[in-house]
Design a protein around this motif. Structure first.
Motif, PDB file in Angstrom:
ATOM      1  N   ASP A 167     -16.982   7.343  60.915  1.00 14.52           N
ATOM      2  CA  ASP A 167     -16.738   6.660  59.697  1.00 14.52           C
ATOM      3  C   ASP A 167     -17.766   7.477  58.664  1.00 14.52           C
ATOM      4  O   ASP A 167     -18.659   7.160  58.442  1.00 14.52           O
ATOM      5  CB  ASP A 167     -16.924   5.234  59.597  1.00 14.52           C
ATOM      6  CG  ASP A 167     -16.522   4.476  58.310  1.00 14.52           C
ATOM      7  OD1 ASP A 167     -16.280   5.348  57.024  1.00 14.52           O
ATOM      8  OD2 ASP A 167     -16.387   3.405  58.118  1.00 14.52           O
ATOM      9  N   LYS A 168     -17.325   8.387  57.761  1.00 12.37           N
ATOM     10  CA  LYS A 168     -17.734   9.262  57.044  1.00 12.37           C
ATOM     11  C   LYS A 168     -17.255   9.738  55.903  1.00 12.37           C
ATOM     12  O   LYS A 168     -15.698  10.221  55.873  1.00 12.37           O
ATOM     13  CB  LYS A 168     -18.562  10.203  57.636  1.00 12.37           C
ATOM     14  CG  LYS A 168     -19.617  11.152  56.993  1.00 12.37           C
ATOM     15  CD  LYS A 168     -20.137  12.356  57.988  1.00 12.37           C
ATOM     16  CE  LYS A 168     -21.506  12.972  57.004  1.00 12.37           C
ATOM     17  NZ  LYS A 168     -21.106  13.565  55.763  1.00 12.37           N
ATOM     18  N   ASP A 169     -17.854   9.969  54.703  1.00 12.06           N
ATOM     19  CA  ASP A 169     -17.269  10.881  53.716  1.00 12.06           C
ATOM     20  C   ASP A 169     -17.413  12.173  53.764  1.00 12.06           C
ATOM     21  O   ASP A 169     -18.420  12.684  54.074  1.00 12.06           O
ATOM     22  CB  ASP A 169     -18.104  10.364  52.196  1.00 12.06           C
ATOM     23  CG  ASP A 169     -17.998   8.764  51.881  1.00 12.06           C
ATOM     24  OD1 ASP A 169     -17.362   8.271  52.390  1.00 12.06           O
ATOM     25  OD2 ASP A 169     -19.191   8.611  51.437  1.00 12.06           O
ATOM     26  N   ILE A 170     -16.121  12.740  54.047  1.00 14.32           N
ATOM     27  CA  ILE A 170     -16.287  14.207  54.358  1.00 14.32           C
ATOM     28  C   ILE A 170     -16.165  15.098  53.217  1.00 14.32           C
ATOM     29  O   ILE A 170     -16.115  16.283  52.982  1.00 14.32           O
ATOM     30  CB  ILE A 170     -14.827  14.456  55.308  1.00 14.32           C
ATOM     31  CG1 ILE A 170     -13.467  14.036  54.473  1.00 14.32           C
ATOM     32  CG2 ILE A 170     -15.154  13.925  56.465  1.00 14.32           C
ATOM     33  CD1 ILE A 170     -12.301  14.376  55.331  1.00 14.32           C
ATOM     34  N   ALA A 171     -15.787  14.510  51.972  1.00 15.54           N
ATOM     35  CA  ALA A 171     -16.014  15.181  50.661  1.00 15.54           C
ATOM     36  C   ALA A 171     -16.338  14.292  49.505  1.00 15.54           C
ATOM     37  O   ALA A 171     -16.169  12.784  49.860  1.00 15.54           O
ATOM     38  CB  ALA A 171     -14.740  15.994  50.272  1.00 15.54           C
ATOM     39  N   LYS A 172     -16.512  14.511  48.304  1.00 12.11           N
ATOM     40  CA  LYS A 172     -16.728  13.519  47.147  1.00 12.11           C
ATOM     41  C   LYS A 172     -15.479  12.434  46.979  1.00 12.11           C
ATOM     42  O   LYS A 172     -14.471  13.063  46.917  1.00 12.11           O
ATOM     43  CB  LYS A 172     -17.012  14.150  46.011  1.00 12.11           C
ATOM     44  CG  LYS A 172     -17.436  13.128  44.911  1.00 12.11           C
ATOM     45  CD  LYS A 172     -17.695  14.025  43.525  1.00 12.11           C
ATOM     46  CE  LYS A 172     -18.153  12.747  42.582  1.00 12.11           C
ATOM     47  NZ  LYS A 172     -18.684  13.597  41.496  1.00 12.11           N
ATOM     48  N   ASP A 173     -15.606  11.322  47.274  1.00 16.55           N
ATOM     49  CA  ASP A 173     -14.612  10.335  46.990  1.00 16.55           C
ATOM     50  C   ASP A 173     -13.374  10.321  48.171  1.00 16.55           C
ATOM     51  O   ASP A 173     -12.205   9.899  47.952  1.00 16.55           O
ATOM     52  CB  ASP A 173     -13.776  10.464  45.590  1.00 16.55           C
ATOM     53  CG  ASP A 173     -14.851   9.971  44.764  1.00 16.55           C
ATOM     54  OD1 ASP A 173     -15.691   9.051  44.855  1.00 16.55           O
ATOM     55  OD2 ASP A 173     -14.756  10.425  43.442  1.00 16.55           O
ATOM     56  N   VAL A 174     -13.856  11.170  49.109  1.00 15.43           N
ATOM     57  CA  VAL A 174     -12.594  11.072  50.438  1.00 15.43           C
ATOM     58  C   VAL A 174     -13.479  10.854  51.666  1.00 15.43           C
ATOM     59  O   VAL A 174     -14.509  11.309  51.957  1.00 15.43           O
ATOM     60  CB  VAL A 174     -12.157  12.447  50.460  1.00 15.43           C
ATOM     61  CG1 VAL A 174     -11.296  12.589  51.645  1.00 15.43           C
ATOM     62  CG2 VAL A 174     -11.662  13.333  49.347  1.00 15.43           C
TER      63      VAL A 174
END
Length: 310
Positions: A237-244
């Motif tokens: 569970d991680k943000d792989i890009a800004k706001d994604v």
């Protein structure tokens, strides 16, 4: 036997690709990202939580003289995700709830659901080292409403047949094992001897299930209990890009009775925020379980709607 091995190998390769993904992402957290800020962890954190609620609405209509063809339709989907974690000294407690339900209606047809998932997981951990811990876990998986198989023959007596429902099936799993968490957003749980109960409260449901398998529960019974030779759960569970944000959960279950009939399930969800309240959501589920079907099952959904996070 060869086909079973090939199916398990296919799913295992998919998992390995996903597990290697964290190696190419950065650990640095972007605090300007509302999704990231809700999941920030530091050495002084003792408790944190994240709640997401969303609604998606899709509609299409055509005039009676529309030459391109088409059918009027409307679809509504709702989801609620709640995740909390508390850590005191070497002891931690994690609770994860995920609920999704969606229906679609085409003109001239009855309403049909296009997504339905009820998931709850609670886990206690006792830290051994910075990356390793012992855990005790309880997991529940089912659905909210009845599922039907619809006949393509309008003159058929059985226009729709019930093939599933709440607690039909449901899966309750108790596990004790060891967890490896190299980074805050990813962990792997290994549990030898886990117990799983498959529940089918409708004793007549087997009539409509493929090959009358009844999800592995003996006909005339409501519960089947299995002991695992090994159960593995991988969670990301991680943000792989800004706001994604990307989240997935992979489950592998191999029973003592039939160790080569390995059950595999992968749930993945990609969420991209357009602005504070609007998001695009893509979800996919892949299942291989011979008690349900001899083939790999796959479901996918793409939607745009409202997202509230707090």
């Amino acid at each position: 036997m060869r086909k079973k091995y090939q199916r398990s190998s296919f799913i295992a390769l998919t998992l390995l690709a996903l597990l290697n993904f964290p190696a190419f992402t950065q650990n640095k957290v972007d605090l300007s990202n509302s999704i990231s800020s809700g999941r920030l962890k530091t050495a002084n954190d003792t408790a944190w939580h994240k709640i997401e609620f969303g609604a998606n609405l899709n509609q299409g209509s055509f005039s009676s003289n529309w030459t391109g063809g088409g059918v009027n339709s409307i679809a509504l989907g709702l989801f609620l995700n709640a995740l909390s974690e508390k850590k005191v000294g070497k002891d931690s407690w994690r609770n994860d709830f995920q609920g999704q339900y969606g229906i679609v209606r085409n003109k001239g047809q009855q309403s049909r659901k296009n997504v339905d998932r009820l998931f709850f997981d609670t886990k206690y951990n006792r830290e051994l080292t910075a990356k390793w811990s012992l855990f005790a876990n309880l997991n529940f998986l089912s659905q909210f409403g009845n599922g039907y198989e619809f006949s393509s023959d309008p003159d058929s007596i059985n226009v729709k047949r019930k093939v599933s429902g709440i607690l039909a099936p449901a899966y309750l799993t108790e596990a004790i094992g060891i967890e490896y968490r190299p980074v805050p957003y990813f962990f792997i749980d290994v549990a030898p001897g886990a117990l799983r109960q498959t529940i089918v409260v409708d004793e007549d449901l087997y009539v409509n299930t493929p090959d009358q398998k009844n999800y592995g529960v003996p006909i005339g019974k409501r519960v089947r209990t299995e002991a695992a030779l090994i159960q593995i759960v991988a969670n990301f569970d991680k943000d792989i890009a800004k706001d994604v944000n990307l989240k997935f959960r992979y489950l592998m279950f191999s029973s003592f009775k039939e160790p080569l009939n390995i059950d595999n399930r992968l749930d993945a969800q990609l969420t991209a925020k357009i602005n504070k309240y609007v998001n695009v959501n893509m979800g996919a589920i892949m299942v291989y379980d011979e008690d349900q079907s001899n083939k790999i099952q796959f479901a996918q959904a793409l939607s745009i709607g409202f997202l509230f996070a707090f």
